[in-house]
Design a protein around this motif. Structure first.
Motif, mmCIF file in Angstrom:
data_model
loop_
_atom_site.group_PDB
_atom_site.id
_atom_site.type_symbol
_atom_site.label_atom_id
_atom_site.label_comp_id
_atom_site.label_asym_id
_atom_site.label_seq_id
_atom_site.Cartn_x
_atom_site.Cartn_y
_atom_site.Cartn_z
ATOM 1 N N ILE A 40 0.810 -1.219 0.000
ATOM 2 C CA ILE A 40 0.000 0.000 0.000
ATOM 3 C C ILE A 40 0.843 1.270 0.000
ATOM 4 O O ILE A 40 0.337 2.342 -0.303
ATOM 5 N N HIS A 41 2.129 1.161 0.345
ATOM 6 C CA HIS A 41 2.959 2.359 0.395
ATOM 7 C C HIS A 41 4.427 1.981 0.349
ATOM 8 O O HIS A 41 4.840 0.955 0.872
ATOM 9 N N SER A 42 5.199 2.836 -0.268
ATOM 10 C CA SER A 42 6.655 2.723 -0.241
ATOM 11 C C SER A 42 7.183 4.144 -0.167
ATOM 12 O O SER A 42 6.820 4.993 -0.985
ATOM 13 N N GLY A 43 7.992 4.431 0.845
ATOM 14 C CA GLY A 43 8.499 5.777 1.006
ATOM 15 C C GLY A 43 9.538 5.845 2.098
ATOM 16 O O GLY A 43 9.987 4.822 2.608
ATOM 17 N N TYR A 44 9.895 7.060 2.479
ATOM 18 C CA TYR A 44 10.957 7.278 3.450
ATOM 19 C C TYR A 44 10.394 7.843 4.745
ATOM 20 O O TYR A 44 9.545 8.735 4.724
ATOM 21 N N THR A 45 10.832 7.303 5.875
ATOM 22 C CA THR A 45 10.517 7.865 7.192
ATOM 23 C C THR A 45 11.836 8.108 7.909
ATOM 24 O O THR A 45 12.827 7.413 7.656
ATOM 25 N N ASP A 46 11.849 9.095 8.810
ATOM 26 C CA ASP A 46 13.092 9.405 9.516
ATOM 27 C C ASP A 46 13.638 8.200 10.271
ATOM 28 O O ASP A 46 14.825 7.898 10.201
ATOM 29 N N ALA A 47 12.797 7.522 11.029
ATOM 30 C CA ALA A 47 13.272 6.396 11.831
ATOM 31 C C ALA A 47 13.499 5.147 10.979
ATOM 32 O O ALA A 47 14.533 4.501 11.072
ATOM 33 N N GLY A 48 12.530 4.804 10.149
ATOM 34 C CA GLY A 48 12.592 3.559 9.396
ATOM 35 C C GLY A 48 13.325 3.648 8.075
ATOM 36 O O GLY A 48 13.570 2.634 7.437
ATOM 37 N N GLY A 49 13.662 4.861 7.660
ATOM 38 C CA GLY A 49 14.319 5.010 6.364
ATOM 39 C C GLY A 49 13.398 4.546 5.261
ATOM 40 O O GLY A 49 12.188 4.789 5.292
ATOM 41 N N ASN A 50 13.958 3.884 4.281
ATOM 42 C CA ASN A 50 13.136 3.326 3.196
ATOM 43 C C ASN A 50 12.218 2.268 3.800
ATOM 44 O O ASN A 50 12.689 1.300 4.401
ATOM 45 N N THR A 51 10.903 2.474 3.645
ATOM 46 C CA THR A 51 9.912 1.606 4.280
ATOM 47 C C THR A 51 8.888 1.151 3.251
ATOM 48 O O THR A 51 8.378 1.962 2.484
ATOM 49 N N ILE A 52 8.589 -0.127 3.270
ATOM 50 C CA ILE A 52 7.531 -0.696 2.431
ATOM 51 C C ILE A 52 6.438 -1.183 3.372
ATOM 52 O O ILE A 52 6.700 -1.932 4.310
ATOM 53 N N THR A 53 5.202 -0.729 3.121
ATOM 54 C CA THR A 53 4.074 -1.083 3.976
ATOM 55 C C THR A 53 3.098 -1.927 3.179
ATOM 56 O O THR A 53 2.742 -1.581 2.047
ATOM 57 N N THR A 54 2.654 -3.030 3.779
ATOM 58 C CA THR A 54 1.728 -3.948 3.119
ATOM 59 C C THR A 54 0.531 -4.215 4.024
ATOM 60 O O THR A 54 0.565 -3.942 5.222
ATOM 61 N N ILE A 55 -0.512 -4.771 3.426
ATOM 62 C CA ILE A 55 -1.633 -5.327 4.184
ATOM 63 C C ILE A 55 -1.656 -6.823 3.868
ATOM 64 O O ILE A 55 -1.719 -7.228 2.705
ATOM 65 N N GLY A 56 -1.579 -7.635 4.923
ATOM 66 C CA GLY A 56 -1.616 -9.082 4.743
ATOM 67 C C GLY A 56 -3.001 -9.531 4.313
ATOM 68 O O GLY A 56 -3.999 -9.154 4.927
ATOM 69 N N CYS A 57 -3.081 -10.318 3.258
ATOM 70 C CA CYS A 57 -4.379 -10.779 2.746
ATOM 71 C C CYS A 57 -5.039 -11.776 3.682
ATOM 72 O O CYS A 57 -6.256 -11.897 3.700
ATOM 73 N N VAL A 58 -4.257 -12.504 4.471
ATOM 74 C CA VAL A 58 -4.802 -13.485 5.403
ATOM 75 C C VAL A 58 -4.965 -12.876 6.787
ATOM 76 O O VAL A 58 -6.043 -12.884 7.358
ATOM 77 N N SER A 59 -3.897 -12.307 7.326
ATOM 78 C CA SER A 59 -3.929 -11.792 8.694
ATOM 79 C C SER A 59 -4.644 -10.451 8.812
ATOM 80 O O SER A 59 -5.119 -10.096 9.881
ATOM 81 N N LYS A 60 -4.697 -9.679 7.717
ATOM 82 C CA LYS A 60 -5.241 -8.317 7.682
ATOM 83 C C LYS A 60 -4.373 -7.328 8.463
ATOM 84 O O LYS A 60 -4.767 -6.193 8.685
ATOM 85 N N TYR A 61 -3.188 -7.742 8.886
ATOM 86 C CA TYR A 61 -2.274 -6.849 9.583
ATOM 87 C C TYR A 61 -1.599 -5.910 8.599
ATOM 88 O O TYR A 61 -1.348 -6.271 7.446
ATOM 89 N N LYS A 62 -1.287 -4.699 9.087
ATOM 90 C CA LYS A 62 -0.407 -3.811 8.342
ATOM 91 C C LYS A 62 1.010 -4.250 8.718
ATOM 92 O O LYS A 62 1.353 -4.290 9.896
ATOM 93 N N ILE A 63 1.790 -4.598 7.726
ATOM 94 C CA ILE A 63 3.140 -5.112 7.954
ATOM 95 C C ILE A 63 4.122 -4.126 7.334
ATOM 96 O O ILE A 63 3.984 -3.761 6.171
ATOM 97 N N MET A 64 5.091 -3.688 8.139
ATOM 98 C CA MET A 64 6.066 -2.700 7.676
ATOM 99 C C MET A 64 7.455 -3.324 7.638
ATOM 100 O O MET A 64 7.890 -3.943 8.611
ATOM 101 N N TYR A 65 8.103 -3.148 6.509
ATOM 102 C CA TYR A 65 9.464 -3.631 6.284
ATOM 103 C C TYR A 65 10.336 -2.384 6.187
ATOM 104 O O TYR A 65 10.289 -1.671 5.193
#
Length: 181
Positions: free
Chosen positions: A70-95
């Motif tokens: 759902i998103h890919s961008g930069y945050t101060d703490a996380g730096g390059n961050t990719i955010t997903t929504i799990g199709c099974v768990s429905k969790y927002k998962i951040m890498y």
């Protein structure tokens, strides 16, 4: 332990067990646990909102479950961050600390459901990072941070605040009850 998780009422959900986020052996090696107090580059103390997984610079980062990015961008703490929504768990998962692969923008635009194990990026040292690693963080539907340790071991996480004095399996201490796997 698995017995602690069972006593805490956690049930195994094989469909949400990640395929790889992981080290060369397909196992997560946690180098910094959830909830442990940290000091950022400005000297502010805060609870660690995810887990850090050992990875080398430019190691592939794989989706932990079937997901929509759902998103890919930069945050101060996380730096390059990719955010997903799990199709099974429905969790927002951040890498976090993850440079995206070139296909990510297209996957976001098309809302593609990507299978578990898809390479979405490579570890880097962006943001507040003192070496290459993957910061793995999950949030529930109310955007409350959850302890990803149980998720990484194939269990549903117990909702818990990162600043709670007791961890998900009822033990106390900065990293008590967090097993390095």
């Amino acid at each position: 332990t698995d017995a602690d998780a069972a006593r805490a009422g956690v049930t195994y959900k094989a469909e949400t067990a990640p395929t790889t986020v992981l080290d060369a052996n397909g196992k997560p090696t946690i180098t910094s646990a959830y909830g442990v107090n940290r000091i950022n580059d400005e000297g502010k103390i805060y609870p660690h909102g995810g887990v850090d997984l050992r990875n080398g610079l430019n190691d592939a980062v794989h989706l932990a479950e079937k997901s929509i990015i759902i998103h890919s961008g930069y945050t101060d703490a996380g730096g390059n961050t990719i955010t997903t929504i799990g199709c099974v768990s429905k969790y927002k998962i951040m890498y976090m600390h993850t440079a995206p692969v070139s296909q990510v923008a297209g996957w976001i635009a098309s809302k593609a459901e990507l299978p578990a194990g898809t390479v979405i990026g490579n570890t880097d040292t962006s943001g507040e990072s003192h070496g290459a690693h993957l910061h793995f963080q999950i949030h529930d539907a109310s955007d409350i941070k959850l302890d990803p340790t149980l998720y990484l071991r194939g269990f549903s996480p117990i909702p818990a605040r990162a600043d709670a004095a007791t961890d998900a399996v009822g033990t106390t201490g900065a990293s008590a009850g967090v097993q390095r796997v």
